[in-house]
Scaffold this active site. Structure first.
Site, PDB file in Angstrom:
ATOM      1  N   CYS A 145       0.819  -1.211   0.000  1.00 44.38           N
ATOM      2  CA  CYS A 145       0.000   0.000   0.000  1.00 44.38           C
ATOM      3  C   CYS A 145       0.861   1.273   0.000  1.00 44.38           C
ATOM      4  O   CYS A 145       1.950   1.289   0.567  1.00 44.38           O
ATOM      5  CB  CYS A 145      -0.947   0.098   1.203  1.00 44.38           C
ATOM      6  SG  CYS A 145      -1.972  -1.350   1.423  1.00 44.38           S
ATOM      7  N   ARG A 200       3.274   0.570  -5.232  1.00 41.89           N
ATOM      8  CA  ARG A 200       3.191  -0.131  -3.946  1.00 41.89           C
ATOM      9  C   ARG A 200       1.925  -0.973  -3.825  1.00 41.89           C
ATOM     10  O   ARG A 200       1.780  -1.754  -2.888  1.00 41.89           O
ATOM     11  CB  ARG A 200       3.223   0.883  -2.800  1.00 41.89           C
ATOM     12  CG  ARG A 200       4.486   1.707  -2.770  1.00 41.89           C
ATOM     13  CD  ARG A 200       4.446   2.687  -1.623  1.00 41.89           C
ATOM     14  NE  ARG A 200       4.463   1.990  -0.359  1.00 41.89           N
ATOM     15  CZ  ARG A 200       5.562   1.644   0.293  1.00 41.89           C
ATOM     16  NH1 ARG A 200       6.731   1.937  -0.214  1.00 41.89           N
ATOM     17  NH2 ARG A 200       5.493   1.017   1.427  1.00 41.89           N
ATOM     18  N   TRP A 218      -2.874  -2.612  -1.654  1.00 43.66           N
ATOM     19  CA  TRP A 218      -2.489  -3.965  -2.052  1.00 43.66           C
ATOM     20  C   TRP A 218      -3.144  -4.858  -1.000  1.00 43.66           C
ATOM     21  O   TRP A 218      -2.729  -4.881   0.155  1.00 43.66           O
ATOM     22  CB  TRP A 218      -0.971  -4.105  -2.038  1.00 43.66           C
ATOM     23  CG  TRP A 218      -0.459  -5.407  -2.548  1.00 43.66           C
ATOM     24  CD1 TRP A 218      -0.179  -5.726  -3.847  1.00 43.66           C
ATOM     25  CD2 TRP A 218      -0.111  -6.569  -1.776  1.00 43.66           C
ATOM     26  NE1 TRP A 218       0.297  -7.005  -3.929  1.00 43.66           N
ATOM     27  CE2 TRP A 218       0.346  -7.550  -2.680  1.00 43.66           C
ATOM     28  CE3 TRP A 218      -0.162  -6.887  -0.416  1.00 43.66           C
ATOM     29  CZ2 TRP A 218       0.763  -8.811  -2.266  1.00 43.66           C
ATOM     30  CZ3 TRP A 218       0.245  -8.145  -0.010  1.00 43.66           C
ATOM     31  CH2 TRP A 218       0.699  -9.082  -0.933  1.00 43.66           C
ATOM     32  N   ASN A 226      -0.992   1.233   6.101  1.00 44.86           N
ATOM     33  CA  ASN A 226      -0.122   0.320   5.360  1.00 44.86           C
ATOM     34  C   ASN A 226       0.441  -0.662   6.374  1.00 44.86           C
ATOM     35  O   ASN A 226       0.963  -0.240   7.399  1.00 44.86           O
ATOM     36  CB  ASN A 226       1.011   1.120   4.695  1.00 44.86           C
ATOM     37  CG  ASN A 226       2.069   0.225   4.105  1.00 44.86           C
ATOM     38  OD1 ASN A 226       1.772  -0.885   3.663  1.00 44.86           O
ATOM     39  ND2 ASN A 226       3.303   0.696   4.099  1.00 44.86           N
ATOM     40  N   GLY A 227       0.320  -1.965   6.096  1.00 45.38           N
ATOM     41  CA  GLY A 227       0.847  -2.963   7.029  1.00 45.38           C
ATOM     42  C   GLY A 227      -0.227  -3.968   7.392  1.00 45.38           C
ATOM     43  O   GLY A 227      -1.251  -4.077   6.708  1.00 45.38           O
ATOM     44  N   GLU A 282      17.610 -14.299 -13.083  1.00 49.98           N
ATOM     45  CA  GLU A 282      16.936 -13.001 -13.201  1.00 49.98           C
ATOM     46  C   GLU A 282      16.126 -12.926 -14.510  1.00 49.98           C
ATOM     47  O   GLU A 282      15.016 -12.400 -14.520  1.00 49.98           O
ATOM     48  CB  GLU A 282      17.972 -11.871 -13.116  1.00 49.98           C
ATOM     49  CG  GLU A 282      17.449 -10.473 -13.371  1.00 49.98           C
ATOM     50  CD  GLU A 282      16.364 -10.011 -12.399  1.00 49.98           C
ATOM     51  OE1 GLU A 282      16.075 -10.704 -11.406  1.00 49.98           O
ATOM     52  OE2 GLU A 282      15.778  -8.942 -12.664  1.00 49.98           O
ATOM     53  N   LYS A 293      12.119 -12.211 -14.598  1.00 52.56           N
ATOM     54  CA  LYS A 293      11.506 -11.113 -15.355  1.00 52.56           C
ATOM     55  C   LYS A 293      10.382 -11.644 -16.232  1.00 52.56           C
ATOM     56  O   LYS A 293       9.324 -11.032 -16.344  1.00 52.56           O
ATOM     57  CB  LYS A 293      12.540 -10.379 -16.231  1.00 52.56           C
ATOM     58  CG  LYS A 293      13.482  -9.471 -15.526  1.00 52.56           C
ATOM     59  CD  LYS A 293      12.887  -8.176 -14.998  1.00 52.56           C
ATOM     60  CE  LYS A 293      12.363  -8.277 -13.611  1.00 52.56           C
ATOM     61  NZ  LYS A 293      13.207  -8.328 -12.494  1.00 52.56           N
ATOM     62  N   GLU A 329       7.330 -12.562 -14.063  1.00 48.73           N
ATOM     63  CA  GLU A 329       6.663 -11.385 -13.497  1.00 48.73           C
ATOM     64  C   GLU A 329       5.890 -10.593 -14.545  1.00 48.73           C
ATOM     65  O   GLU A 329       4.784 -10.140 -14.297  1.00 48.73           O
ATOM     66  CB  GLU A 329       7.703 -10.426 -12.907  1.00 48.73           C
ATOM     67  CG  GLU A 329       8.353 -10.885 -11.645  1.00 48.73           C
ATOM     68  CD  GLU A 329       9.253  -9.797 -11.066  1.00 48.73           C
ATOM     69  OE1 GLU A 329      10.261  -9.454 -11.712  1.00 48.73           O
ATOM     70  OE2 GLU A 329       8.954  -9.286  -9.978  1.00 48.73           O
ATOM     71  N   HIS A 350      21.897 -33.062 -14.928  1.00 47.33           N
ATOM     72  CA  HIS A 350      21.483 -33.706 -13.672  1.00 47.33           C
ATOM     73  C   HIS A 350      19.964 -33.741 -13.510  1.00 47.33           C
ATOM     74  O   HIS A 350      19.471 -33.979 -12.415  1.00 47.33           O
ATOM     75  CB  HIS A 350      22.121 -32.995 -12.478  1.00 47.33           C
ATOM     76  CG  HIS A 350      23.615 -33.108 -12.458  1.00 47.33           C
ATOM     77  ND1 HIS A 350      24.269 -34.278 -12.162  1.00 47.33           N
ATOM     78  CD2 HIS A 350      24.575 -32.196 -12.749  1.00 47.33           C
ATOM     79  CE1 HIS A 350      25.581 -34.078 -12.242  1.00 47.33           C
ATOM     80  NE2 HIS A 350      25.789 -32.823 -12.598  1.00 47.33           N
ATOM     81  N   LYS A 409       5.621  -3.540  -5.422  1.00 46.75           N
ATOM     82  CA  LYS A 409       7.056  -3.282  -5.513  1.00 46.75           C
ATOM     83  C   LYS A 409       7.740  -3.401  -4.165  1.00 46.75           C
ATOM     84  O   LYS A 409       8.857  -3.878  -4.056  1.00 46.75           O
ATOM     85  CB  LYS A 409       7.283  -1.888  -6.076  1.00 46.75           C
ATOM     86  CG  LYS A 409       8.734  -1.612  -6.318  1.00 46.75           C
ATOM     87  CD  LYS A 409       8.944  -0.637  -7.417  1.00 46.75           C
ATOM     88  CE  LYS A 409      10.392  -0.616  -7.839  1.00 46.75           C
ATOM     89  NZ  LYS A 409      10.801  -1.823  -8.548  1.00 46.75           N
TER      90      LYS A 409
HETATM   91  O1  M6R Z   1      12.900  -3.491  -2.616  1.00 47.86           O
HETATM   92  P1  M6R Z   1      13.689  -4.771  -2.606  1.00 47.86           P
HETATM   93  O2  M6R Z   1      14.873  -4.692  -3.510  1.00 47.86           O
HETATM   94  O3  M6R Z   1      14.060  -5.217  -1.238  1.00 47.86           O
HETATM   95  O4  M6R Z   1      12.710  -5.860  -3.206  1.00 47.86           O
HETATM   96  C1  M6R Z   1      13.093  -7.199  -3.271  1.00 47.86           C
HETATM   97  C2  M6R Z   1      12.162  -7.997  -4.142  1.00 47.86           C
HETATM   98  O5  M6R Z   1      10.856  -7.947  -3.629  1.00 47.86           O
HETATM   99  C3  M6R Z   1      12.145  -7.468  -5.584  1.00 47.86           C
HETATM  100  O6  M6R Z   1      13.413  -7.503  -6.158  1.00 47.86           O
HETATM  101  C4  M6R Z   1      11.170  -8.312  -6.441  1.00 47.86           C
HETATM  102  O7  M6R Z   1      11.682  -9.601  -6.630  1.00 47.86           O
HETATM  103  C5  M6R Z   1      10.872  -7.630  -7.761  1.00 47.86           C
HETATM  104  N1  M6R Z   1       9.521  -7.928  -8.120  1.00 47.86           N
HETATM  105  C6  M6R Z   1      11.773  -8.051  -8.861  1.00 47.86           C
HETATM  106  O8  M6R Z   1      11.411  -7.580 -10.105  1.00 47.86           O
END
Ligand code: M6R
Length: 618
Positions: free
Chosen positions: A2, A30, A78, A104-105, A487, A491, A494, A510, A613
């Site tokens: 949030c 957020r 969120w 938020n929380g 990574e 990507k 996501e 393996h 995020k």
């Molecule tokens: O803000 P942070 O770098 O601590 O966030 C860590 C992960 O939540 C963040 O990298 C997440 O995996 C992203 N969605 C990656 O694109």
């Protein structure tokens, strides 16, 4: 997660609404499943909230314009407790609409409090945990007549993590906030003041800010900011200046933030390197306020991070171990925290985080410090929790990353952790000064190399469009190419909602080789043929194994690597780069591919489904 924003000014105007909506747009990363505002003016409290993105809230406000006001709150949600509906959207009101609150929380004791309030006759209008705080605040405000005093009473009853902002219908010149294990910063203006989950909430209006500490209540009026501890005693908030440009948080001609941020990467690396090397080529990390004697004694480094940031840590492991001869463990912060890790006074914990607010990483930092370890935060967001709770902070200067999936922060995290590794090597004498200088020279060449990779964007777009219907993609890499493969797969998951998995290339035989079949797409990150040629030969064998089983190898390889061309279905060439620095260029085609494939599928690349995020819950 949030996003929350608060404003109070000395003029009756639409500014509280404008600040709230502008702040929410910037904080949408957020959370974005519902949004709402509360305004306080001469006619009392106005609350408007809608499920869905901010456009729906704006449409509602267009149909029924809100009256001018002095103070305002905004919230983008969120969902945790209760589905995204109009009723569950924030703000929540208590006391027959006398007070409004955004949160938020997670309030961990909300069920107990709900029962207690229900028994005293309170009727609930939502399924959220937040609503209990609204009713508690209304009751406390009724008794005290003072919003700050009421908030102090409320926080004493709450368990869990929270940032709360509140306004009352008869106090148009006051907004009160409270924070525990959840972010809140203050923006300082002239005749006006701001509150936000992070500085993006008010960056358009002021760059002067205050960082609140844990367990603090803040009261803003147009002319004053006062901070108390949860015990009611005056407390100190640290002033800082935001060095982000407001323009950095707009798309600037790109179709999406993701696209813009991929193109920001040369700049993100250049800025992260800036000002950290003296005329003699020696590294100075002035922010690293940890006694050099302690740093010389470090016998183990543990990187704690989540998601993309953890992959940046995995890349850094190869470089730091090679340069410093210190063992480096990389651990997901949530696993580290709950498994009794072996850390002590000679352990240096490196917490990597873009937001500085990831709750799993915060808990890992706290645990490490409890065990006597020193913690360095590698962080992008000023004023956030993790650098404040660490022994030292090394800032990445990637600028605001708005797209939910991380791109430029990843590259900047690698650059910053490399600076940390080189600094330790310099300090401990494991590299000669000219060796450090040589790596720094190579690092300074990276921005231009990323620019060259960006020139392949159109070709990668065509490749992505041709694969829009693919159901699953595998990613392989060896050595530093392994975290790049992880990574690349993250990507794609996501952004494009396509099943993807990253493997260490050596692991193929393996087990994962069972997945190789005719038509399967496999991305392979190929190491440089120069230098560590053994690595190159082994990955070429993997490509041959893939080809022999009818799969399509799409290869990221160094320009001039003629051997790959005959084996691969597609080759995306990147400029020659020393092996340890190669992730900084090799990841870029994978980011572009995921972004373009998601765009081809008509998906929202800036706000993928279900993600937030800043993951501020455990
Ligand atoms: O803000 P942070 O770098 O601590 O966030 C860590 C992960 O939540 C963040 O990298 C997440 O995996 C992203 N969605 C990656 O694109």
């Amino acid at each position: 997660m949030c996003g929350i924003v608060g404003y109070v000014g000395n003029a009756l105007s639409t500014k509280p609404l404008d600040v709230a909506l502008g702040g929410l747009r910037r904080l949408q990363y957020r959370g974005y499943d519902s949004a709402g505002i509360a305004l306080v003016g001469p006619t009392g409290l106005t609350v408007v909230k809608r499920a869905g993105k901010i456009d729906r809230l704006e449409a509602a406000l267009f149909e029924n314009p809100a009256p001018p006001a002095y103070a305002g709150l905004g919230h983008t949600r969120w969902a945790t407790h209760g589905r995204p509906t109009d009723a569950n959207a924030h703000p929540h009101v208590g006391g027959k609409g006398r007070v409004a609150i955004v949160h938020n929380g997670i309030l961990e004791n909300h069920l107990v409090l709900r029962e207690e309030l229900a028994a005293s006759g309170v009727a609930f209008g939502s399924q959220t945990d937040t609503e209990v705080a609204a009713h508690l605040l209304a009751a406390a405000y009724e008794e005290t007549g003072d919003l700050t005093a009421a908030m102090l009473r409320v926080v004493a009853r709450l368990e869990g993590a929270f940032t709360l902002l509140a306004v009352a219908d008869d106090a148009p010149s006051t907004v009160v906030g409270a924070r525990r294990s959840s972010p809140l910063v203050v923006g300082l203006g002239a005749g006006e003041n701001f509150l936000g989950s992070d500085v993006a909430a008010f960056i358009e209006h002021t760059h002067d800010a205050l960082e609140l500490g844990e367990d603090q209540v803040v009261t803003i009026t147009p002319e004053t900011v006062s901070v108390l501890g949860f015990d009611g005693r005056p407390a100190i908030a640290r002033p800082f200046t935001v060095d982000w440009d407001a323009n950095a948080a707009v798309k600037g001609g790109f179709s999406t933030f993701m696209n813009k941020e991929i193109h920001d990467q040369p700049d993100a690396v250049a800025k992260t390197l800036l000002g950290r090397v003296d005329a003699a080529g020696r590294l100075h990390l002035d922010e690293l306020r940890i006694d050099e004697r302690l740093l010389r004694r470090v016998d183990k480094i543990v990187v704690v991070a989540c998601g993309t940031a953890a992959y940046a840590g995995l890349v850094a492991k190869y470089a730091i171990e090679h340069w410093c001869r210190i063992p480096v463990e990389v651990e997901l912060a949530h696993e580290f925290r709950y498994r009794d890790p072996v850390v002590g006074e000679k352990t240096l914990v490196v917490a990597i985080t873009q937001s500085g607010e990831t709750m799993d990483t915060i808990q890992a930092v706290r645990h490490a410090r409890d065990q006597g370890a020193k913690v360095v935060a590698v962080v992008n967001t000023m004023g956030s929790t993790i650098p404040r709770e660490s022994d030292a902070a090394l800032y990445t200067h990637a600028g605001p990353e708005v797209a939910v999936a991380s791109t430029k922060a990843f590259i900047a995290q690698i650059a910053a952790t490399y600076l940390l590794g080189l600094y330790l090597a310099q300090l401990r004498g494991t590299l000669f000064a000219d060796e450090v200088r040589a790596v720094l020279t190579e690092l300074r060449a990276i921005p231009a190399k990323i620019e060259r990779v960006l020139e392949s964007e159109e070709r990668i777009r065509e490749l992505a469009i041709s694969m829009a219907d693919v159901g699953s993609i595998l990613y392989l890499g060896r050595h530093v190419g392994y975290p790049v493969a992880l990574e690349g797969a993250l990507k794609l998951k996501e952004l494009a909602y396509i099943h993807a998995e990253g493997f260490a290339a050596g692991e193929l035989k393996h087990g994962p080789i069972a997945l190789i079949e005719p038509g399967r797409v496999v991305f392979v990150v190929v190491p440089s043929p120069r230098g560590r040629d053994q690595l190159h030969a082994k990955v070429l064998s993997n490509i041959a194994e893939i080809k022999a089983r009818g799969a399509r190898a799409v290869v990221i390889a160094e320009e001039g690597d003629d051997d790959v061309a005959s084996l691969a279905a597609e080759v995306i060439f990147v400029p020659p780069t020393p092996t340890l620095l190669a992730p900084l260029v090799a990841v870029v085609p994978l980011q572009i591919f995921a972004c373009e494939l998601a765009t081809a599928k008509g998906l929202d690349v800036d706000q993928p489904r279900n993600l937030a995020k800043s993951v501020t819950v455990e």
